[in-house]
Write a protein that holds these residues in place. Structure first.
Motif, PDB file in Angstrom:
ATOM      1  N   CYS A  27      37.082  34.916  61.094  1.00 33.12           N
ATOM      2  CA  CYS A  27      38.546  34.117  61.631  1.00 33.12           C
ATOM      3  C   CYS A  27      38.930  34.310  63.031  1.00 33.12           C
ATOM      4  O   CYS A  27      39.727  33.861  63.326  1.00 33.12           O
ATOM      5  CB  CYS A  27      39.355  34.232  60.615  1.00 33.12           C
ATOM      6  SG  CYS A  27      40.214  35.779  60.739  1.00 33.12           S
ATOM      7  N   CYS A  47      42.177  36.321  56.992  1.00 33.27           N
ATOM      8  CA  CYS A  47      41.253  35.711  55.957  1.00 33.27           C
ATOM      9  C   CYS A  47      41.138  36.356  54.722  1.00 33.27           C
ATOM     10  O   CYS A  47      40.342  36.013  53.974  1.00 33.27           O
ATOM     11  CB  CYS A  47      39.941  35.257  56.382  1.00 33.27           C
ATOM     12  SG  CYS A  47      38.788  36.608  56.783  1.00 33.27           S
ATOM     13  N   PRO A  80      36.632  34.699  50.829  1.00 38.17           N
ATOM     14  CA  PRO A  80      36.651  34.513  52.072  1.00 38.17           C
ATOM     15  C   PRO A  80      35.205  34.161  52.601  1.00 38.17           C
ATOM     16  O   PRO A  80      35.244  33.362  53.494  1.00 38.17           O
ATOM     17  CB  PRO A  80      36.945  36.077  52.686  1.00 38.17           C
ATOM     18  CG  PRO A  80      37.964  36.403  51.611  1.00 38.17           C
ATOM     19  CD  PRO A  80      37.250  36.072  50.397  1.00 38.17           C
ATOM     20  N   TYR A  84      34.397  30.767  54.937  1.00 42.65           N
ATOM     21  CA  TYR A  84      33.869  30.717  56.090  1.00 42.65           C
ATOM     22  C   TYR A  84      32.345  29.704  56.047  1.00 42.65           C
ATOM     23  O   TYR A  84      32.366  29.123  56.902  1.00 42.65           O
ATOM     24  CB  TYR A  84      33.279  32.262  56.731  1.00 42.65           C
ATOM     25  CG  TYR A  84      32.380  32.285  57.598  1.00 42.65           C
ATOM     26  CD1 TYR A  84      32.852  32.332  59.062  1.00 42.65           C
ATOM     27  CD2 TYR A  84      31.086  32.088  57.404  1.00 42.65           C
ATOM     28  CE1 TYR A  84      32.275  32.366  60.095  1.00 42.65           C
ATOM     29  CE2 TYR A  84      30.180  32.252  58.621  1.00 42.65           C
ATOM     30  CZ  TYR A  84      30.770  32.317  60.052  1.00 42.65           C
ATOM     31  OH  TYR A  84      30.004  32.596  60.917  1.00 42.65           O
TER      32      TYR A  84
END
Ligand SMILES: [Zn+2]
Length: 243
Positions: A27, A47, A80, A84
């Motif tokens: 992030c 994140c 996470p 992504y």
């Protein structure tokens, strides 16, 4: 509420707590927090990626800086890393293993897949990823063969499993006629669906995991050391194999 905060604060060992600013591979510019001296207690504040995920994505970024034209298959459906991949992959397929749903069927919005017998056709993904999955698969070689089958020629498999630096893999349990036989005292890990300490660990992998990938048909395979993103030393070995 105040009591809960007080209890949480008492549980913390303040000498182990740390905060740093840095660059998150998922992030961007962020802060990292360390609540204890193990990797799941180290997170990106923005994140929430754990140290293991941070290290994994550092390798993914280095090998595949542009995922926008790739079809990625990830063996989980939340967290996470999935966030992504949703932002960066050209096309994304996600699945979970549910023992009460037939492979290929859905539970809510999530498709069930058993990595030992995927329902996907041959040669359909550019990249397959997973974190901390294969140590829970009873017949991991069948899983690796399936990953190889569904990857396009030249496609990449990237994954992490817990590895403590041993050379030889130690089998802890096996499945015989549908029943688990323990060879060593059972070891359980947590996951996002079933909670903490809920999934049996069938083996502790050594670096000879690379031989299993050769046996599964992969032409090239290696261990790639991920970046120590946070500076606290929680870098991981990522298994990388090419079809
Ligand atoms: Zn982050």
């Amino acid at each position: 509420m105040l009591r809960e905060i007080r209890t949480a604060a008492e549980l913390l060992n303040w000498r182990k707590v740390g905060m740093r600013v840095g660059a998150c591979p998922l992030c961007g510019r962020t802060g990292f927090i360390k609540l204890d001296d193990y990797e799941m207690a180290v997170r990106c504040l923005k994140c929430r990626a754990s140290a293991a995920t941070l290290s994994f994505v550092s390798v993914l970024n280095a090998l595949l800086p542009d995922l926008s034209r790739r079809h990625v298959y990830e063996l989980s459906s939340r967290g996470p890393l999935v966030g992504y991949l949703r932002r960066h992959a050209g096309k994304l397929t996600l699945s979970e293993y549910f023992d009460d749903v037939p492979p290929g069927q859905y539970k809510g919005e999530v498709q069930c897949q058993d990595v030992q017998q995927l329902t996907y056709p041959d040669d359909c993904f550019d990249v397959c990823t997973s974190t901390e999955v294969f140590e829970h698969v009873p017949h991991d070689l069948e899983g690796f063969r399936e990953m190889h089958r569904v990857l396009k020629p030249g496609g990449l498999l990237l994954f992490t499993v817990p590895m403590a630096g041993a050379e030889k893999t130690v089998e802890r349990a096996r499945l015989v006629e549908g029943r688990v036989e323990h060879l060593l005292p059972p070891e359980y890990h947590g996951d996002r669906i079933r909670g903490s300490a809920a999934v049996l660990c069938f083996r502790n992998y050594g670096t000879d995991i690379l031989d299993r990938l050769v046996a599964a048909g992969f032409s090239r395979r290696r261990l790639v050391r991920g970046e120590d993103v946070t500076g606290w030393g929680f870098d991981r070995q990522v298994v990388v194999a090419r079809k």
